[in-house]
Design an enzyme around this catalytic site. Structure first.
Site, PDB file in Angstrom:
ATOM      1  N   GLY A 119       0.849  -1.544   0.122  1.00 31.44           N
ATOM      2  CA  GLY A 119      -0.124   0.137   0.175  1.00 31.44           C
ATOM      3  C   GLY A 119       0.872   1.054  -0.219  1.00 31.44           C
ATOM      4  CB  SER A 120      -0.062   4.348   1.232  1.00 27.08           C
ATOM      5  OG  SER A 120      -0.715   5.277   0.128  1.00 27.08           O
ATOM      6  CB  THR A 121       3.877   2.002   3.603  1.00 27.67           C
ATOM      7  OG1 THR A 121       4.371   0.489   2.806  1.00 27.67           O
ATOM      8  CG2 THR A 121       3.509   1.812   5.344  1.00 27.67           C
ATOM      9  CG  PHE A 122       6.331   1.065  -2.545  1.00 28.15           C
ATOM     10  CD1 PHE A 122       7.275  -0.482  -2.537  1.00 28.15           C
ATOM     11  CD2 PHE A 122       6.113   1.280  -3.603  1.00 28.15           C
ATOM     12  CE1 PHE A 122       8.311  -0.165  -3.384  1.00 28.15           C
ATOM     13  CE2 PHE A 122       7.505   0.482  -5.197  1.00 28.15           C
ATOM     14  CZ  PHE A 122       8.217  -0.501  -4.665  1.00 28.15           C
ATOM     15  CE  LYS A 123       0.027   6.316  -2.076  1.00 30.80           C
ATOM     16  NZ  LYS A 123      -0.617   7.067  -1.520  1.00 30.80           N
TER      17      LYS A 123
END
Length: 488
Positions: free
Chosen positions: A217-221
Site C-alpha cells: 500500500g501507501s508505505t511503498f510511496k
C-alpha cells in the site's frame, strides 16, 4: 596349493574385499544419508538423551529442557512464553524435527558442532556429559512483548530493526502457537500438530513477519519518493510536482487513479503528497520514471532478493516487471507489488540511517557451554539505496506525516518520529477487508535506534474504520517506546 584351493582362497579374498568396500561405502559415502533417514531413530534418541543448549534474549533463557518418562527420549524441549517467541525460536520436536533457529542452529544447541570439539573432549576426560551451546539473539524482550501484546487477537505481524546495525529487535506474528505442545512424542503432541497444520485457516505456525508478503500500500510511496529524488525527477521535496487531478492511468481509456477522499493532491509537493498520501502524485511519479527505474530502486532496498537470511530465510518481496498502467499502481504499493514486514522495516531503516541499509540479523553470537564465544556476528552493509542528502529529505517528509499528517497516532513526546501509513487493497475487486500498515522510525540525539513495520492483516474493526494510522500505528509506537526505554 592345488588349483581348487587357490580358487576358494581367491573367492574368499574377493568376498573380504567386497565386504571392506561395502563397509567403507556405508560409513563414508552413505553416512549422512543414513544418519538423516526418516526411519533412523538413533540420531533423534541420541539428540534428546541430554538437555539442549538454549536460545538467549537479553541475557535470559527463553528455552529449556525437561526430563520425560519416555523410554526413548530422556529430555524434551520447553519454551518460556512460547507463543510470543515462536517466530524467533521456531520449534524442536522429538517427532516433527524442527524449524527456525532451533533447526538452523541445531548442531550448536545439541553440542555436535565441530567448533565444540574441544569442549566435548574436555567433558569426556572429566567425565561430564556432552552439553549443547547457546544461541544469543539480538532481540529486545520489551520490544517483543510490546509487539506481541499490541497485535493482540488481530492477525498480523511486526518487524523492528536497529537501523545502525541491522539487529532485529522484535519479530512478532499473530496468531501464534506454543512450541512446547509439539515438542514431545505423545498422543497430545500428535493431536496438537494436526491442529497447527499449515492447512488450518489461521495458519498459526506461519511466521508472518518474515514469510508472508502483502501489498505494501501507501508505505511503498517511500520507495517511489526515493526513486524520484535519486533519479533527478524532482530535486526538492517542496517543489510542485506535475500531477494533474484527475490523473488517468497511462495506456488506458481514461481510467482515473483515485485518491482517498477530497485531499489537496493537484500538483502537490512530495512533502504534502506524502502527508496526505496522494495516489495521483506517486502513481504518476512511478509512471514517469518507468518500470525499469522503479524496479532497480526497489531492488536496492531488498525487493526481488530470494536470499535475505536472518538466519531464517525471508520470503522474497517482489517489485514486478509490468506494463505502464500496472507500474503506476505498483508505485503506490498495489498491483503485483508485495512486501514482507521485514522488507518494509528495511526500507525505513535505510532512510533513518541516512541512506545506508544494513543486513538484518537476529543471531548475535554462538557460544560454547563454558560461555566462550565461538562465533560473533558483525554488522554488514547490505546496500546504499539512496544518498545521505536524499535520505534526510525523506526523513523530513516522514516526520511531517507524523507531525501533521495521517500518522499522528505514532507521535512520542520528546522524540523525533517519522512514519508512513498504508491501507492496501485485499481480495478480488478489493472485496476483503484491507491491510492496515504503519512503518516508522524513532530517533534521539544519539541516532535512530529503531525502525518498525507493522501490518494488521485482519481484525474485528469495521471495514470503514480500517486504516494504518488507527490500527497499526499504536502498535508500532509501543514498540518504539519499548526500545527507547531500553536503548544504550
Amino acid at each position: 596349493m592345488n588349483k581348487p584351493l587357490r580358487r576358494i582362497a581367491i573367492f574368499c579374498g574377493l568376498l573380504v574385499l567386497a565386504l571392506l568396500v561395502r563397509d567403507n561405502w556405508v560409513q563414508f559415502v552413505q553416512a549422512d544419508e543414513l544418519k538423516n533417514h526418516k526411519h533412523n531413530r538413533r540420531v533423534t534418541i541420541a539428540t534428546y538423551s541430554k538437555p539442549r543448549g538454549d536460545i538467549i534474549v537479553d541475557g535470559q533463557r527463553i528455552t529449556g529442557s525437561t526430563k520425560t518418562d519416555s523410554l526413548d527420549f530422556k529430555y524434551k524441549r520447553t519454551y518460556k512464553d512460547g507463543p510470543m517467541w515462536a517466530p524467533v525460536t521456531g520449534f524442536a520436536s522429538q517427532v516433527y524435527d524442527g524449524r527456525g533457529i532451533e533447526k538452523l542452529e541445531d548442531k550448536i544447541l545439541t553440542g555436535e558442532d565441530d567448533r565444540l570439539f574441544f569442549n566435548r573432549t574436555i567433558d569426556m576426560v572429566t567425565g561430564k556429559g556432552k552439553k549443547g551451546g547457546d544461541v544469543v539473539t539480538t532481540l529486545n524482550a520489551k520490544a517483543q512483548e510490546a509487539a506481541f501484546k499490541g497485535l493482540g487477537k488481530n492477525k498480523g505481524a511486526v518487524a523492528a530493526l536497529d537501523p545502525r546495525t541491522g539487529k532485529i529487535l522484535a519479530l512478532a506474528s499473530t496468531p501464534s502457537f506454543d512450541p512446547s505442545v509439539i515438542a514431545g512424542s505423545g498422543k497430545k503432541d500428535e493431536e496438537m500438530w494436526k491442529k497447527l497444520s499449515p492447512d488450518t485457516g489461521d495458519k498459526p505456525m506461519l511466521n508472518r513477519a518474515l514469510q508472508e508478503t502483502y501489498p505494501p500500500g501507501s508505505t511503498f510511496k517511500l520507495v517511489t519518493a526515493s526513486a524520484a529524488l535519486e533519479n533527478g525527477l524532482y530535486s526538492s521535496i517542496d517543489e510542485a510536482t506535475k500531477s494533474p487531478l484527475p490523473y488517468y492511468l497511462p495506456d488506458t481509456n481514461k481510467q482515473p487513479l483515485p485518491n482517498e477522499g477530497n485531499i489537496p493532491c493537484e500538483n502537490a509537493t512530495m512533502r504534502e503528497a506524502l502527508r496526505w498520501s496522494c495516489n495521483t502524485v506517486f502513481g504518476k511519479i512511478s509512471a514517469d520514471l518507468g518500470n525499469a527505474t522503479m524496479k532497480k530502486e526497489a531492488e536496492k532496498f531488498g525487493f526481488n532478493d530470494p536470499k535475505v537470511d536472518t538466519p531464517t530465510r525471508a520470503a522474497p518481496s517482489k517489485y514486478p516487471e509490468d506494463n505502464r498502467p500496472q507500474n503506476a499502481m505498483a508505485g503506490i504499493g498495489q498491483a503485483s507489488n508485495t512486501a514482507s514486514p521485514l522488507q518494509m522495516a528495511m526500507v525505513v531503516s535505510a532512510i533513518a540511517n541516512n541512506g545506508k541499509l544494513m543486513q538484518p540479523y537476529m543471531v548475535d553470537k554462538l557460544r560454547a557451554p563454558n560461555l566462550n564465544v565461538i562465533e560473533q556476528t558483525e554488522p554488514k552493509e547490505y546496500s546504499r539505496p539512496l544518498s545521505s542528502a536524499n535520505a534526510q529529505k525523506l526523513q523530513e517528509m516522514m516526520e511531517t506525516v507524523v507531525e501533521k499528517g495521517t500518522g499522528t497516532a505514532g507521535k512520542i513526546p520528546g522524540v523525533t518520529v517519522g512514519g508512513k501509513t498504508g491501507t492496501a487493497q485485499h481480495g478480488e475487486n478489493n472485496k476483503a477487508n484491507p491491510y492496515a500498515w504503519f512503518v516508522s522510525y524513532a530517533k534521539t540525539d544519539k541516532g535512530s535506534p529503531v525502525a518498525v513495520a507493522c501490518v494488521i492483516e485482519s481484525s474485528d474493526t469495521l471495514r470503514d474504520d480500517i486504516a494504518g494510522g488507527k490500527l497499526a500505528a499504536p502498535v508500532a509506537k509501543a514498540v518504539m517506546e519499548a526500545v527507547l526505554k531500553t536503548a544504550k
